[in-house]
Design a protein around this motif. Structure first.
Motif, PDB file in Angstrom:
ATOM      1  N   MET A   1       0.843  -1.188   0.000  1.00 11.18           N
ATOM      2  CA  MET A   1       0.000   0.000   0.000  1.00 11.18           C
ATOM      3  C   MET A   1       0.880   1.240   0.000  1.00 11.18           C
ATOM      4  SD  MET A   1      -2.982   1.133   2.720  1.00 11.18           S
ATOM      5  CE  MET A   1      -1.867   1.738   3.955  1.00 11.18           C
ATOM      6  N   GLU A   2       0.647   2.135  -0.926  1.00 12.87           N
ATOM      7  CA  GLU A   2       1.454   3.345  -1.030  1.00 12.87           C
ATOM      8  C   GLU A   2       0.900   4.419  -0.091  1.00 12.87           C
ATOM      9  OE1 GLU A   2       1.849   4.707  -4.973  1.00 12.87           O
ATOM     10  OE2 GLU A   2       2.852   2.902  -5.706  1.00 12.87           O
ATOM     11  N   LEU A   3       1.833   5.206   0.475  1.00 14.85           N
ATOM     12  CA  LEU A   3       1.436   6.300   1.349  1.00 14.85           C
ATOM     13  C   LEU A   3       1.758   7.615   0.668  1.00 14.85           C
ATOM     14  CD1 LEU A   3       2.738   5.072   4.835  1.00 14.85           C
ATOM     15  CD2 LEU A   3       0.415   4.925   3.924  1.00 14.85           C
ATOM     16  N   SER A   4       0.782   8.507   0.610  1.00 14.31           N
ATOM     17  CA  SER A   4       1.014   9.830   0.039  1.00 14.31           C
ATOM     18  C   SER A   4       1.458  10.780   1.134  1.00 14.31           C
ATOM     19  CB  SER A   4      -0.278  10.358  -0.610  1.00 14.31           C
ATOM     20  OG  SER A   4      -1.230  10.660   0.388  1.00 14.31           O
ATOM     21  N   LEU A   5       1.938  11.947   0.720  1.00 13.37           N
ATOM     22  CA  LEU A   5       2.377  12.942   1.694  1.00 13.37           C
ATOM     23  C   LEU A   5       1.227  13.446   2.540  1.00 13.37           C
ATOM     24  CD1 LEU A   5       4.918  15.029  -0.417  1.00 13.37           C
ATOM     25  CD2 LEU A   5       5.424  13.351   1.358  1.00 13.37           C
ATOM     26  N   ALA A   6      -0.014  13.260   2.071  1.00  9.03           N
ATOM     27  CA  ALA A   6      -1.181  13.719   2.813  1.00  9.03           C
ATOM     28  C   ALA A   6      -1.635  12.698   3.853  1.00  9.03           C
ATOM     29  CB  ALA A   6      -2.337  14.010   1.847  1.00  9.03           C
ATOM     30  N   HIS A   7      -1.068  11.505   3.835  1.00  6.85           N
ATOM     31  CA  HIS A   7      -1.464  10.474   4.785  1.00  6.85           C
ATOM     32  C   HIS A   7      -1.085  10.912   6.198  1.00  6.85           C
ATOM     33  CE1 HIS A   7      -1.726   6.610   6.842  1.00  6.85           C
ATOM     34  NE2 HIS A   7      -2.432   6.168   5.799  1.00  6.85           N
ATOM     35  N   PRO A   8      -1.992  10.726   7.194  1.00  5.84           N
ATOM     36  CA  PRO A   8      -1.706  11.174   8.560  1.00  5.84           C
ATOM     37  C   PRO A   8      -0.402  10.615   9.130  1.00  5.84           C
ATOM     38  CG  PRO A   8      -4.022  10.615   8.349  1.00  5.84           C
ATOM     39  CD  PRO A   8      -3.364  10.223   7.060  1.00  5.84           C
ATOM     40  N   ALA A   9      -0.107   9.328   8.863  1.00  8.52           N
ATOM     41  CA  ALA A   9       1.129   8.742   9.392  1.00  8.52           C
ATOM     42  C   ALA A   9       2.361   9.404   8.790  1.00  8.52           C
ATOM     43  CB  ALA A   9       1.153   7.238   9.110  1.00  8.52           C
ATOM     44  N   VAL A  10       2.281   9.789   7.520  1.00  7.43           N
ATOM     45  CA  VAL A  10       3.400  10.478   6.872  1.00  7.43           C
ATOM     46  C   VAL A  10       3.568  11.865   7.475  1.00  7.43           C
ATOM     47  CG1 VAL A  10       4.301  11.365   4.696  1.00  7.43           C
ATOM     48  CG2 VAL A  10       3.112   9.168   4.739  1.00  7.43           C
TER      49      VAL A  10
END
Length: 285
Positions: A1-10
């Motif tokens: 699963m890819e994480l974007s810069l907008a993802h809370p964990a990121v």
């Protein structure tokens, strides 16, 4: 699963990394002095009297100039940017998964803090080993990459994980105790203070108290960790015996003052900045 810069964990990772970097730059001299104090030879050696934090500080400045106090800053930054980011993003993810809609109880805060530190500590241990060797002044490494290659070539890759048990015995309880005291003292603040412009200062004060308590409790494990990483031929049990034989019980508390100052101030600043930045990006820490 890819994480974007907008993802809370990121976002939590980025906020944590930035807060950790700021505090590391400010308090690196205390970490260096702590490491030098802990790796001094036996106080029973001829001509070697009782050496304190101030004496070590002036000795470093006299022999290595003012910038010598920031020796080891490269591995410190190399460890902090991903390490603190991993810590805070793991903490945030665990909190959102298990306790998304309520405040943490004391034991829950301790478990989350300890769990997040375990993940970050294991992942970043090789850089922690290099950082400790840079600071002790016994190795002439020129760069983090060169040091990693040198250790792998001369001692084997397993040397990069020396002191794992001692590191976890130090960092996991520290983080658990810190987050427990920090979250509980914050919860005791009057609501008008928590919602006011002075909230960051109040949170910082809570962090100071939590950091002092956690530092004192975990100081012996920090001394053992330093010895194992500087002298990789020692194992945790042998390091404990070596420290006791060389310096007695007081040997386990060498470097308490600079470590307590550094860990307390760094943790308080990192958490305060982290919470402010998380609020700025619209996330509840």
């Amino acid at each position: 699963m890819e994480l974007s810069l907008a993802h809370p964990a990121v976002k939590a990772f980025m906020c944590g990394s930035l807060s950790g970097t700021c505090s590391t730059l400010l308090f690196q001299p205390l970490d260096l002095v702590k490491t030098r104090l802990q790796t001094l030879q036996s106080s029973r050696q001829p001509g070697l009297g009782r050496v304190g934090m101030v004496a070590v500080l002036f000795s470093v400045v006299r022999t290595e100039k003012l910038l010598g106090l920031w020796k080891g800053i490269s591995p410190s930054i190399a460890r902090t940017i991903p390490g603190v980011g991993i810590y805070f993003s793991t903490y945030y993810s665990l909190k959102q998964h298990f306790f998304p809609d309520r405040s943490l109880r004391a034991i829950e805060a301790a478990l989350l803090g300890g769990g997040a530190r375990t993940v970050a500590g294991v992942f970043m241990l090789p850089v922690t080993v290099i950082k400790t060797r840079f600071e002790c002044g016994r190795y002439n490494y020129r760069s983090v990459t060169g040091a990693l290659c040198s250790v792998c070539r001369t001692e084997g890759p397993t040397a990069l994980f020396s002191g794992l048990m001692a590191t976890l015995l130090r960092d996991v309880p520290f983080s658990g105790i810190y987050v427990m005291f920090y979250s509980q003292t914050k919860a005791m603040l009057p609501k008008d203070i928590s919602m006011s412009a002075s909230a960051p200062l109040a949170n910082f004060s809570c962090g100071i108290l939590a950091g002092i308590l956690a530092s004192l409790i975990t100081q012996p494990a920090d001394v053992v960790k330093t010895h194992v990483q500087v002298k990789p031929q020692l194992r945790t049990a042998k390091a404990i015996g070596y420290i006791y034989m060389e310096n007695g019980l007081q040997g386990f508390f060498r470097g308490t003052v600079p470590r307590a100052l550094r860990r307390t101030m760094m943790s308080a600043m990192a958490w305060t900045l982290y919470e402010q930045m998380m609020a700025h990006v619209g996330l509840k820490s």
